[in-house]
Enzyme design. Structure first.
Site, PDB file in Angstrom:
ATOM      1  N   GLY A  15       0.837  -1.479  -0.194  1.00  0.00           N
ATOM      2  CA  GLY A  15       0.334   0.096   0.123  1.00  0.00           C
ATOM      3  C   GLY A  15       1.335   0.996   0.045  1.00  0.00           C
ATOM      4  N   ASP A  17       1.534   3.474   2.157  1.00  0.00           N
ATOM      5  CA  ASP A  17       1.955   3.878   3.600  1.00  0.00           C
ATOM      6  C   ASP A  17       3.235   2.938   3.728  1.00  0.00           C
ATOM      7  OD1 ASP A  17       0.666   5.373   4.038  1.00  0.00           O
ATOM      8  OD2 ASP A  17       0.328   5.117   5.935  1.00  0.00           O
ATOM      9  N   ARG A  37      -0.364  -9.878   0.815  1.00  0.00           N
ATOM     10  CA  ARG A  37      -1.183 -11.076  -0.052  1.00  0.00           C
ATOM     11  C   ARG A  37      -1.439 -11.487  -1.481  1.00  0.00           C
ATOM     12  NH1 ARG A  37      -6.876  -8.208  -0.104  1.00  0.00           N
ATOM     13  NH2 ARG A  37      -5.842  -6.108  -0.494  1.00  0.00           N
ATOM     14  N   ARG A  38      -1.597 -12.759  -1.384  1.00  0.00           N
ATOM     15  CA  ARG A  38      -1.722 -13.209  -3.070  1.00  0.00           C
ATOM     16  C   ARG A  38      -2.624 -12.374  -3.900  1.00  0.00           C
ATOM     17  NH1 ARG A  38       0.608 -17.963  -4.039  1.00  0.00           N
ATOM     18  NH2 ARG A  38       1.463 -19.077  -2.110  1.00  0.00           N
ATOM     19  N   LEU A  84       0.462  -2.198   9.069  1.00  0.00           N
ATOM     20  CA  LEU A  84      -0.014  -1.554   7.943  1.00  0.00           C
ATOM     21  C   LEU A  84      -1.194  -1.680   7.394  1.00  0.00           C
ATOM     22  CD1 LEU A  84       3.185   0.836   7.079  1.00  0.00           C
ATOM     23  CD2 LEU A  84       1.603   0.578   8.734  1.00  0.00           C
ATOM     24  N   GLN A  87      -8.726  -3.056   5.331  1.00  0.00           N
ATOM     25  CA  GLN A  87      -9.647  -2.942   5.488  1.00  0.00           C
ATOM     26  C   GLN A  87      -9.697  -0.965   5.475  1.00  0.00           C
ATOM     27  OE1 GLN A  87     -11.494  -1.500   3.052  1.00  0.00           O
ATOM     28  NE2 GLN A  87     -13.112  -1.545   4.505  1.00  0.00           N
ATOM     29  N   THR A 129      -6.222   5.267  13.545  1.00  0.00           N
ATOM     30  CA  THR A 129      -6.795   6.303  12.590  1.00  0.00           C
ATOM     31  C   THR A 129      -7.551   7.458  12.776  1.00  0.00           C
ATOM     32  OG1 THR A 129      -8.516   6.279  10.785  1.00  0.00           O
ATOM     33  CG2 THR A 129      -8.698   4.468  12.006  1.00  0.00           C
ATOM     34  N   GLU A 131     -10.304   8.796  12.329  1.00  0.00           N
ATOM     35  CA  GLU A 131     -11.678   8.071  11.822  1.00  0.00           C
ATOM     36  C   GLU A 131     -11.637   7.696  13.354  1.00  0.00           C
ATOM     37  OE1 GLU A 131     -13.735   9.009   9.076  1.00  0.00           O
ATOM     38  OE2 GLU A 131     -15.208   8.136   9.185  1.00  0.00           O
ATOM     39  N   TYR A 152     -15.851   1.176   9.873  1.00  0.00           N
ATOM     40  CA  TYR A 152     -14.255   1.325  10.201  1.00  0.00           C
ATOM     41  C   TYR A 152     -13.657   1.366  11.371  1.00  0.00           C
ATOM     42  CZ  TYR A 152      -9.887   3.524   8.812  1.00  0.00           C
ATOM     43  OH  TYR A 152      -8.490   2.961   8.897  1.00  0.00           O
ATOM     44  N   LYS A 156     -11.419  -0.319  13.642  1.00  0.00           N
ATOM     45  CA  LYS A 156     -10.184   0.365  14.757  1.00  0.00           C
ATOM     46  C   LYS A 156     -10.024   0.050  15.626  1.00  0.00           C
ATOM     47  CE  LYS A 156      -7.211   0.518  10.915  1.00  0.00           C
ATOM     48  NZ  LYS A 156      -5.659  -0.006  10.609  1.00  0.00           N
ATOM     49  N   HIS A 183      -3.578  10.437   5.101  1.00  0.00           N
ATOM     50  CA  HIS A 183      -2.526  11.268   5.152  1.00  0.00           C
ATOM     51  C   HIS A 183      -2.127  10.615   3.296  1.00  0.00           C
ATOM     52  CE1 HIS A 183      -2.248   7.426   6.712  1.00  0.00           C
ATOM     53  NE2 HIS A 183      -1.518   7.084   6.156  1.00  0.00           N
TER      54      HIS A 183
END
Ligand code: G4F
Length: 343
Positions: A15, A17, A37-38, A84, A87, A129, A131, A152, A156, A183
């Protein structure tokens, strides 16, 4: 700094970050293991700068599968873990709340429990986060109450309470929450509003798109540069004691401001007309290039975020270097130049 080469495991290395953090840690001389992840699309795309670096190792695994976490921990024997992977799309979390909890809450639980067995002295960074503040009015800092409004934010927050604060107290685990405000960067996912705006306006400027739709133009966010924020993650794990830190710029802008700043960077001018769902953005030729669509509104919105990063500044010696205008220019220039080449 430790004498032995420091080793880190990063979940979510593909990702935005993860890619900045892996580059940063490699530049500090770390040996880095990245969990991939595959299903990750072209996992090496964002990591292209580090491809071929003998200190970077990619291992397949994911937060839903304890055995893969155990394998990565056995292989890397990390001194530091940066969690990190998530979802991380707030809008999607309303549609897929179970999946969001599975990865963002239970995923951290699996990781910390495996880590305590395999590398009990490890130091863990958890990507928390802003959020989690939800409806708490700005400015938000480490003492502000958490009032999340999205699945979400709730997942978190529960992960923060149970596995960060809880495990630190109950098991003496060295684990820190970085309460990061939004960010961004040219590597930001294209479904987040900043990147959606920089790509869409660049396409309109290049004449390959006529218009695009947004949701709530008046939502306010504290937008910083991801490259600055990964330094804070690393600093948290170098302290004597684990703690939680707000990482933010302390400055807030609306989605509308972001649109106007991108337009400025592209030498375009936007005039707003109408209100609410009928509001439109018009360019200097009189074309409607922005509309408002209900489908991009959230069932519950976090109206305003502005972080107070005083603690990170004082205790970590951290500060952001890239200001809002520079960030917008960086993102807009990158998208405009990339898209121009494809024409
Ligand atoms: O870019 P966004 O989707 O980011 P959001 O929801 O603030 O979440 C991001 O930041 C969090 C930190 O606070 C992270 F934890 C999270 O993982 C993620 O990185 O939306 C920003 C704002 C929202 O208020 C949204 O309602 O933009 C508003 N918005 C308006 N129109 C839109 C759109 N968002 C998106 N994605 N797409 C739109 O068309």
């Amino acid at each position: 700094m430790r004498k032995k080469k420091a080793r880190a495991l990063i979940t979510g290395i593909t990702g935005q970050d993860g890619s900045y953090l892996s580059e940063y840690l490699l530049s500090l001389g770390y040996e880095v293991w990245g969990l991939v992840r595959r299903t990750s699309l072209d996992p090496l795309m964002r990591l292209s700068k580090s491809t071929g670096n003998k200190n970077l190792h990619l291992v397949y695994g994911n937060l839903r599968d304890s055995a893969t976490l155990a394998r990565a921990l056995e292989e890397g024997k990390p001194h530091e873990i940066y969690n990190l992977a998530a979802q991380s799309d707030v809008a999607i979390s309303f549609k897929c709340p179970e999946e969001t909890f599975e990865v963002d809450y239970f995923g951290l639980g699996r990781l910390v429990n495996e880590a305590m067995k395999i590398v009990p002295k490890v130091r863990i960074y958890q990507a928390s986060t802003s959020e989690m503040f939800g409806r708490t009015p700005p400015p938000q800092n480490e003492r502000s109450p958490f009032r999340p409004v999205s699945p979400y934010g709730e997942a978190k927050l529960k992960a923060h309470e149970d596995f960060v604060v809880g495990y630190r107290k109950r098991h003496g685990l060295f684990i820190c929450s970085g309460i990061l405000f939004n960010h961004e960067s040219p590597r930001r996912g294209e479904h987040f509003v900043t990147r959606k705006i920089s790509i869409s306006l660049a396409k309109i400027k290049l004449g390959v798109q006529k218009s695009f739709a947004l949701g709530n133009l008046d939502a306010k966010r504290d937008w910083g540069f991801a490259g600055d924020y990964v330094r804070a993650m690393h600093l948290m794990l170098q302290q004597k004691k684990p703690d939680d830190y707000v990482v933010a710029t302390g400055v807030t802008h609306s989605v509308r401001d972001f649109v106007e700043e991108v337009a400025r960077a592209l030498e375009m001018k936007i005039t707003w007309k109408g209100e609410g769902l009928k509001e439109v953005g018009i360019d200097s030729y009189g074309n409607t290039i922005i509309t408002v669509d209900k489908k991009f509104y959230r069932p519950h919105e976090v109206n305003a975020l502005r972080g107070d990063p005083s603690k990170a500044r004082k205790k970590l010696g951290w500060k952001p270097y890239v200001a809002f205008e520079e960030l917008v220019q960086m993102m807009t220039r990158a998208d405009y130049e990339r898209l121009k080449k494809t024409l």
